[in-house]
Design an enzyme around this catalytic site. Structure first.
Site, PDB file in Angstrom:
ATOM      1  N   ARG A 139    -109.965   0.141  53.457  1.00 44.22           N
ATOM      2  CA  ARG A 139    -108.953   0.236  54.475  1.00 44.22           C
ATOM      3  C   ARG A 139    -107.622  -0.359  53.848  1.00 44.22           C
ATOM      4  O   ARG A 139    -106.533   0.256  54.121  1.00 44.22           O
ATOM      5  CB  ARG A 139    -109.409  -0.455  55.632  1.00 44.22           C
TER       6      ARG A 139
ATOM      7  N   ILE B  59    -102.299   2.139  62.505  1.00 44.40           N
ATOM      8  CA  ILE B  59    -103.676   2.471  62.072  1.00 44.40           C
ATOM      9  C   ILE B  59    -104.489   1.707  63.063  1.00 44.40           C
ATOM     10  O   ILE B  59    -104.110   0.594  63.252  1.00 44.40           O
ATOM     11  CB  ILE B  59    -103.757   1.774  60.648  1.00 44.40           C
ATOM     12  N   SER B  60    -105.443   2.115  63.677  1.00 48.57           N
ATOM     13  CA  SER B  60    -106.071   1.816  64.823  1.00 48.57           C
ATOM     14  C   SER B  60    -107.036   0.605  64.261  1.00 48.57           C
ATOM     15  O   SER B  60    -107.215   0.458  63.003  1.00 48.57           O
ATOM     16  CB  SER B  60    -107.187   2.848  65.371  1.00 48.57           C
ATOM     17  N   HIS B  61    -107.669  -0.290  65.284  1.00 50.76           N
ATOM     18  CA  HIS B  61    -108.250  -1.309  64.936  1.00 50.76           C
ATOM     19  C   HIS B  61    -109.688  -0.687  64.575  1.00 50.76           C
ATOM     20  O   HIS B  61    -110.228   0.377  64.784  1.00 50.76           O
ATOM     21  CB  HIS B  61    -108.873  -1.993  66.346  1.00 50.76           C
ATOM     22  N   PRO B  62    -110.256  -1.474  63.652  1.00 52.99           N
ATOM     23  CA  PRO B  62    -111.305  -0.911  63.140  1.00 52.99           C
ATOM     24  C   PRO B  62    -112.343  -0.563  64.000  1.00 52.99           C
ATOM     25  O   PRO B  62    -113.435   0.415  64.066  1.00 52.99           O
ATOM     26  CB  PRO B  62    -112.027  -1.901  62.060  1.00 52.99           C
TER      27      PRO B  62
END
Length: 215
Positions: free
Chosen positions: A38, A64-67
């Site tokens: 990531r 970028i979204s939360h994992p």
């Protein structure tokens, strides 16, 4: 470009452990999160924090979204190897890489040229390229490649685009966050030509899905 060393690999393992405590159970999803670097999808200023369960700004005013969000959406898709998956919103390419790592045949659309160019380069460098990647209008989908086994939308849509529903195969699953200021995660299953089942899986916060330029 930053390297993927033992430090990053160790942090990914810790992230996977965290996601398991938050309810992510699909082993294929967890393995993909553990594989995909990531930190390479983030600006170097944020790379040190890449394996926290946080969203970060990327180019073109996007995030970028939360994992957890990536893992949760992917788990809802219930992907099997070689399934055709349409991704609306390539973004940085991180979600794309997770889908490819699982074994999906990914077709991805990005509306922002800057993100399209970046994601195309990084996905090639880490050898997790989708089957097809294009710059265009996500609302329209990719009818020439339809039908799709699964469809994932990675931006908040004010409503469910009808064009996307028609590109979902019978028995297929769509995962889409729907709402204006905040969104509900919606899972749609196509039962036949005209009937769809809809399920709601909690509240999330996404950047808005861009309106079609043709309107």
């Amino acid at each position: 470009m930053p390297v993927d060393d033992f430090k990053h690999q160790g942090r990914r393992k810790m992230l996977v452990d965290l996601l398991m405590t938050k309810g992510i159970e699909d082993k294929k999803v967890l393995e993909a999160i553990n594989i995909v670097p990531r930190h390479l999808f983030l600006d170097s200023a944020f790379a040190e924090f890449a394996y926290r369960d946080e969203a970060f700004p990327i180019a073109a005013g996007q995030t970028i979204s939360h994992p957890y969000t990536v893992a949760f959406q992917t788990q809802l898709l219930d992907i099997h190897p070689n399934e055709k998956v349409l991704e609306i919103g390539t973004g940085s390419g991180y979600q794309t890489a997770v889908l490819v790592a699982i074994g999906a045949e990914v077709f991805s659309i990005e509306r922002q040229k800057e993100l399209f160019d970046f994601s195309k380069i990084i996905l090639k460098k880490i050898n997790l390229e989708p089957r097809y990647q294009t710059y265009g209008d996500g609302y329209k989908g990719l009818p020439s490649f339809a039908p799709f086994d699964k469809i994932i939308v990675t931006a908040g849509a004010p409503e469910i685009p009808k064009d996307l529903l028609q590109q979902l195969k019978i028995g297929g699953i769509m995962v889409i966050p729907v709402g204006e200021q905040s969104q509900q995660m919606i899972v749609i299953i196509r039962l036949d030509e005209d009937q769809f089942e809809k399920y709601i899986f909690g509240d999330f916060k996404f950047v808005p899905m861009l309106e079609s330029r043709s309107k």
